[in-house]
Design a protein around this motif. Structure first.
Motif, PDB file in Angstrom:
ATOM      1  N   LEU A 125       0.883   7.425 -12.099  1.00 59.62           N
ATOM      2  CA  LEU A 125       1.502   6.464 -11.184  1.00 59.62           C
ATOM      3  C   LEU A 125       0.905   6.577  -9.782  1.00 59.62           C
ATOM      4  CD1 LEU A 125       3.640   4.275 -10.910  1.00 59.62           C
ATOM      5  CD2 LEU A 125       5.325   6.058 -10.399  1.00 59.62           C
ATOM      6  N   ASP A 126       0.616   7.788  -9.350  1.00 59.69           N
ATOM      7  CA  ASP A 126      -0.013   7.963  -8.030  1.00 59.69           C
ATOM      8  C   ASP A 126      -1.381   7.277  -7.977  1.00 59.69           C
ATOM      9  OD1 ASP A 126       2.052   9.372  -6.862  1.00 59.69           O
ATOM     10  OD2 ASP A 126       1.268  11.342  -7.458  1.00 59.69           O
ATOM     11  N   ARG A 127      -2.144   7.405  -9.057  1.00 54.85           N
ATOM     12  CA  ARG A 127      -3.450   6.746  -9.090  1.00 54.85           C
ATOM     13  C   ARG A 127      -3.300   5.226  -9.116  1.00 54.85           C
ATOM     14  NH1 ARG A 127      -4.489  11.450 -12.118  1.00 54.85           N
ATOM     15  NH2 ARG A 127      -3.862  10.482 -14.082  1.00 54.85           N
ATOM     16  N   THR A 128      -2.271   4.758  -9.808  1.00 53.24           N
ATOM     17  CA  THR A 128      -2.016   3.316  -9.839  1.00 53.24           C
ATOM     18  C   THR A 128      -1.653   2.806  -8.450  1.00 53.24           C
ATOM     19  OG1 THR A 128      -1.241   3.451 -12.126  1.00 53.24           O
ATOM     20  CG2 THR A 128      -0.595   1.507 -10.863  1.00 53.24           C
ATOM     21  N   ILE A 129      -0.814   3.556  -7.749  1.00 49.55           N
ATOM     22  CA  ILE A 129      -0.430   3.156  -6.385  1.00 49.55           C
ATOM     23  C   ILE A 129      -1.642   3.170  -5.465  1.00 49.55           C
ATOM     24  CG2 ILE A 129       0.945   3.831  -4.376  1.00 49.55           C
ATOM     25  CD1 ILE A 129       3.102   4.809  -6.295  1.00 49.55           C
ATOM     26  N   ALA A 130      -2.512   4.186  -5.631  1.00 46.97           N
ATOM     27  CA  ALA A 130      -3.726   4.241  -4.800  1.00 46.97           C
ATOM     28  C   ALA A 130      -4.634   3.047  -5.072  1.00 46.97           C
ATOM     29  CB  ALA A 130      -4.473   5.543  -5.064  1.00 46.97           C
ATOM     30  N   SER A 131      -4.778   2.689  -6.364  1.00 45.68           N
ATOM     31  CA  SER A 131      -5.594   1.515  -6.704  1.00 45.68           C
ATOM     32  C   SER A 131      -4.983   0.245  -6.137  1.00 45.68           C
ATOM     33  CB  SER A 131      -5.743   1.399  -8.224  1.00 45.68           C
ATOM     34  OG  SER A 131      -6.410   2.519  -8.761  1.00 45.68           O
ATOM     35  N   LEU A 132      -3.651   0.162  -6.211  1.00 48.33           N
ATOM     36  CA  LEU A 132      -2.958  -1.008  -5.688  1.00 48.33           C
ATOM     37  C   LEU A 132      -3.164  -1.131  -4.175  1.00 48.33           C
ATOM     38  CD1 LEU A 132      -1.035  -3.359  -6.378  1.00 48.33           C
ATOM     39  CD2 LEU A 132       0.868  -1.837  -5.806  1.00 48.33           C
ATOM     40  N   ARG A 133      -3.093  -0.006  -3.486  1.00 41.86           N
ATOM     41  CA  ARG A 133      -3.328  -0.038  -2.035  1.00 41.86           C
ATOM     42  C   ARG A 133      -4.743  -0.487  -1.721  1.00 41.86           C
ATOM     43  NH1 ARG A 133      -0.327   5.715  -0.559  1.00 41.86           N
ATOM     44  NH2 ARG A 133       1.822   4.880  -0.504  1.00 41.86           N
ATOM     45  N   SER A 134      -5.703  -0.070  -2.547  1.00 43.34           N
ATOM     46  CA  SER A 134      -7.080  -0.495  -2.344  1.00 43.34           C
ATOM     47  C   SER A 134      -7.216  -2.004  -2.528  1.00 43.34           C
ATOM     48  CB  SER A 134      -8.009   0.243  -3.314  1.00 43.34           C
ATOM     49  OG  SER A 134      -9.337  -0.198  -3.180  1.00 43.34           O
ATOM     50  N   VAL A 135      -6.539  -2.538  -3.550  1.00 38.23           N
ATOM     51  CA  VAL A 135      -6.577  -3.983  -3.787  1.00 38.23           C
ATOM     52  C   VAL A 135      -5.951  -4.730  -2.616  1.00 38.23           C
ATOM     53  CG1 VAL A 135      -5.670  -5.839  -5.240  1.00 38.23           C
ATOM     54  CG2 VAL A 135      -6.618  -3.779  -6.294  1.00 38.23           C
ATOM     55  N   ILE A 136      -4.808  -4.225  -2.130  1.00 40.23           N
ATOM     56  CA  ILE A 136      -4.129  -4.866  -1.001  1.00 40.23           C
ATOM     57  C   ILE A 136      -5.015  -4.847   0.230  1.00 40.23           C
ATOM     58  CG2 ILE A 136      -2.167  -4.676   0.583  1.00 40.23           C
ATOM     59  CD1 ILE A 136      -0.509  -3.648  -1.767  1.00 40.23           C
ATOM     60  N   ASN A 137      -5.691  -3.734   0.456  1.00 43.61           N
ATOM     61  CA  ASN A 137      -6.560  -3.641   1.627  1.00 43.61           C
ATOM     62  C   ASN A 137      -7.746  -4.587   1.524  1.00 43.61           C
ATOM     63  OD1 ASN A 137      -7.260  -2.043   4.178  1.00 43.61           O
ATOM     64  ND2 ASN A 137      -9.130  -1.895   2.966  1.00 43.61           N
ATOM     65  N   ASP A 138      -8.254  -4.798   0.291  1.00 42.42           N
ATOM     66  CA  ASP A 138      -9.335  -5.766   0.116  1.00 42.42           C
ATOM     67  C   ASP A 138      -8.847  -7.185   0.393  1.00 42.42           C
ATOM     68  OD1 ASP A 138     -11.204  -3.871  -0.483  1.00 42.42           O
ATOM     69  OD2 ASP A 138     -10.936  -4.029  -2.662  1.00 42.42           O
ATOM     70  N   LEU A 139      -7.587  -7.458   0.023  1.00 39.69           N
ATOM     71  CA  LEU A 139      -7.037  -8.792   0.233  1.00 39.69           C
ATOM     72  C   LEU A 139      -6.739  -9.056   1.701  1.00 39.69           C
ATOM     73  CD1 LEU A 139      -4.622  -9.019  -2.829  1.00 39.69           C
ATOM     74  CD2 LEU A 139      -6.696 -10.376  -2.448  1.00 39.69           C
ATOM     75  N   ARG A 140      -6.221  -8.077   2.408  1.00 38.41           N
ATOM     76  CA  ARG A 140      -5.926  -8.228   3.844  1.00 38.41           C
ATOM     77  C   ARG A 140      -6.286  -6.929   4.561  1.00 38.41           C
ATOM     78  NH1 ARG A 140       0.511  -7.475   4.870  1.00 38.41           N
ATOM     79  NH2 ARG A 140       0.871  -5.813   3.385  1.00 38.41           N
ATOM     80  N   PRO A 141      -7.572  -6.780   4.924  1.00 39.04           N
ATOM     81  CA  PRO A 141      -8.045  -5.518   5.516  1.00 39.04           C
ATOM     82  C   PRO A 141      -7.345  -5.193   6.823  1.00 39.04           C
ATOM     83  CG  PRO A 141      -9.694  -7.255   5.734  1.00 39.04           C
ATOM     84  CD  PRO A 141      -8.635  -7.777   4.823  1.00 39.04           C
ATOM     85  N   LEU A 142      -6.562  -4.123   6.814  1.00 40.36           N
ATOM     86  CA  LEU A 142      -5.847  -3.704   8.005  1.00 40.36           C
ATOM     87  C   LEU A 142      -6.786  -3.130   9.058  1.00 40.36           C
ATOM     88  CD1 LEU A 142      -2.762  -2.004   6.297  1.00 40.36           C
ATOM     89  CD2 LEU A 142      -2.939  -4.329   7.192  1.00 40.36           C
ATOM     90  N   ALA A 143      -7.974  -2.690   8.616  1.00 38.19           N
ATOM     91  CA  ALA A 143      -8.914  -2.082   9.563  1.00 38.19           C
ATOM     92  C   ALA A 143      -9.340  -3.065  10.644  1.00 38.19           C
ATOM     93  CB  ALA A 143     -10.137  -1.569   8.811  1.00 38.19           C
ATOM     94  N   LEU A 144      -9.311  -4.384  10.344  1.00 38.11           N
ATOM     95  CA  LEU A 144      -9.721  -5.373  11.332  1.00 38.11           C
ATOM     96  C   LEU A 144      -8.771  -5.433  12.522  1.00 38.11           C
ATOM     97  CD1 LEU A 144     -11.028  -8.378   9.207  1.00 38.11           C
ATOM     98  CD2 LEU A 144     -12.302  -7.052  10.888  1.00 38.11           C
ATOM     99  N   ALA A 145      -7.568  -4.905  12.359  1.00 33.42           N
ATOM    100  CA  ALA A 145      -6.631  -4.909  13.480  1.00 33.42           C
ATOM    101  C   ALA A 145      -7.164  -4.099  14.651  1.00 33.42           C
ATOM    102  CB  ALA A 145      -5.275  -4.375  13.035  1.00 33.42           C
ATOM    103  N   ALA A 146      -8.026  -3.117  14.372  1.00 35.65           N
ATOM    104  CA  ALA A 146      -8.608  -2.289  15.417  1.00 35.65           C
ATOM    105  C   ALA A 146      -9.928  -2.840  15.935  1.00 35.65           C
ATOM    106  CB  ALA A 146      -8.817  -0.860  14.905  1.00 35.65           C
ATOM    107  N   GLY A 147     -10.351  -4.010  15.444  1.00 44.29           N
ATOM    108  CA  GLY A 147     -11.605  -4.605  15.884  1.00 44.29           C
ATOM    109  C   GLY A 147     -12.692  -4.495  14.835  1.00 44.29           C
ATOM    110  N   LEU A 148     -13.696  -5.356  14.950  1.00 42.83           N
ATOM    111  CA  LEU A 148     -14.778  -5.391  13.959  1.00 42.83           C
ATOM    112  C   LEU A 148     -15.569  -4.089  13.892  1.00 42.83           C
ATOM    113  CD1 LEU A 148     -16.374  -6.988  11.859  1.00 42.83           C
ATOM    114  CD2 LEU A 148     -17.733  -7.952  13.732  1.00 42.83           C
TER     115      LEU A 148
END
Length: 280
Positions: A125-148
């Motif tokens: 389940l932990d690996r599934t949650i990690a994969s899910l977080r990766s998918v979510i980040n690909d869909l809406r990258p939170l890293a862009l909030a800090a700039g390109l």
């Protein structure tokens, strides 16, 4: 006194000269008419060319705006899907993990084998949650909030962490002094993601170098790997390159691929800091 033959000859010469001048005058008038007609045709061609250039520029502006709108709709849909996954599926998985953790605690003493099995399930389940977080980040990258620049640095760090590919990043100072642009930054980041994905899937590279530089109002990003390169037929299309070209066009830019088998691949993205459709 002039004799009659001489007078006749003089008259004939005068008549001949008069006819010659008349012929020359007629020819001159015809040349003027021809030049006038050609000038009119040239003016008409200039007007037609000017109209065609204006129509072409207008079409380019329209296509640029449509591409930006299409990418904006795609990005909004990705963010909606990412939120839905996070708020719905993510919460259900988190609740399931809590229940399994409680079950593991309650069965540790009385049923050690069950507790061990539950522990294995929690690991899955932990690996599934990690994969899910990766998918979510690909869909809406939170890293862009800090700039390109920060988003690029984070993406390269993830590349090294997940795939063991060394990376180098060079960003010229003040290259993004114009301020953030959500559409532009999002498109550049997606192009970088697709480029790095191609490196992972096809290049068999051990190093990737990314640069971000500015010349006047034009920003350039390069992605270079030391992999096996690609033949010309693959460099012309496929492997996500069509999508990269579409995203570049949406921000008024262009993409060039330089690759030879065995010599790695260089992707160059150039685009104006002020999109051409806005400038027009």
């Amino acid at each position: 006194m002039l004799t009659m033959p001489v007078m006749i000859i003089a008259f004939l010469w005068m008549l001949l000269l008069g006819w010659g001048f008349h012929a020359l005058l007629q020819r001159h008038l015809r040349l003027d008419e021809t030049l006038s007609e050609r000038d009119g045709e040239l003016q008409a061609e200039r007007q037609a060319r000017s109209s065609a250039e204006r129509a072409l520029a207008s079409t380019h502006v329209t296509l640029c705006k449509l591409a930006r709108q299409q990418e904006s709709v795609r990005e909004a849909e990705r963010q909606r899907i990412g939120r839905d996954i996070h708020d719905d599926l993510g919460q259900h998985l988190l609740a399931l993990k809590i229940d399994l953790s409680l079950l593991q605690v309650s069965t540790t003493g009385a049923h050690p084998q069950v507790a061990q099995k539950v522990g294995t399930m929690i690991g899955h389940l932990d690996r599934t949650i990690a994969s899910l977080r990766s998918v979510i980040n690909d869909l809406r990258p939170l890293a862009l909030a800090a700039g390109l620049p920060a988003a690029i640095e984070w993406q390269l760090a993830e590349l090294s962490r997940l795939h063991g590919i060394a990376h180098e990043l060079k960003i010229e100072p003040h290259c993004l002094d114009g301020g953030p642009d959500a559409a532009r930054d999002g498109a550049v980041f997606r192009i970088l993601q697709e480029s790095l994905s191609n490196v992972v899937r096809h290049a068999h590279a051990s190093e990737v170098a990314v640069t971000l530089s500015r010349s006047g109002t034009v920003l350039t990003m390069t992605v270079r790997d030391n992999g096996i390169g690609m033949p010309l037929c693959r460099a012309a299309g496929g492997n996500g390159l069509a999508g990269i070209g579409e995203r570049a066009a949406a921000i008024g830019g262009c993409v060039a691929i330089d690759s030879q088998p065995g010599s790695g691949t260089l992707l160059t993205l150039s685009f104006p800091l002020i999109p051409t459709c806005i400038a027009h």
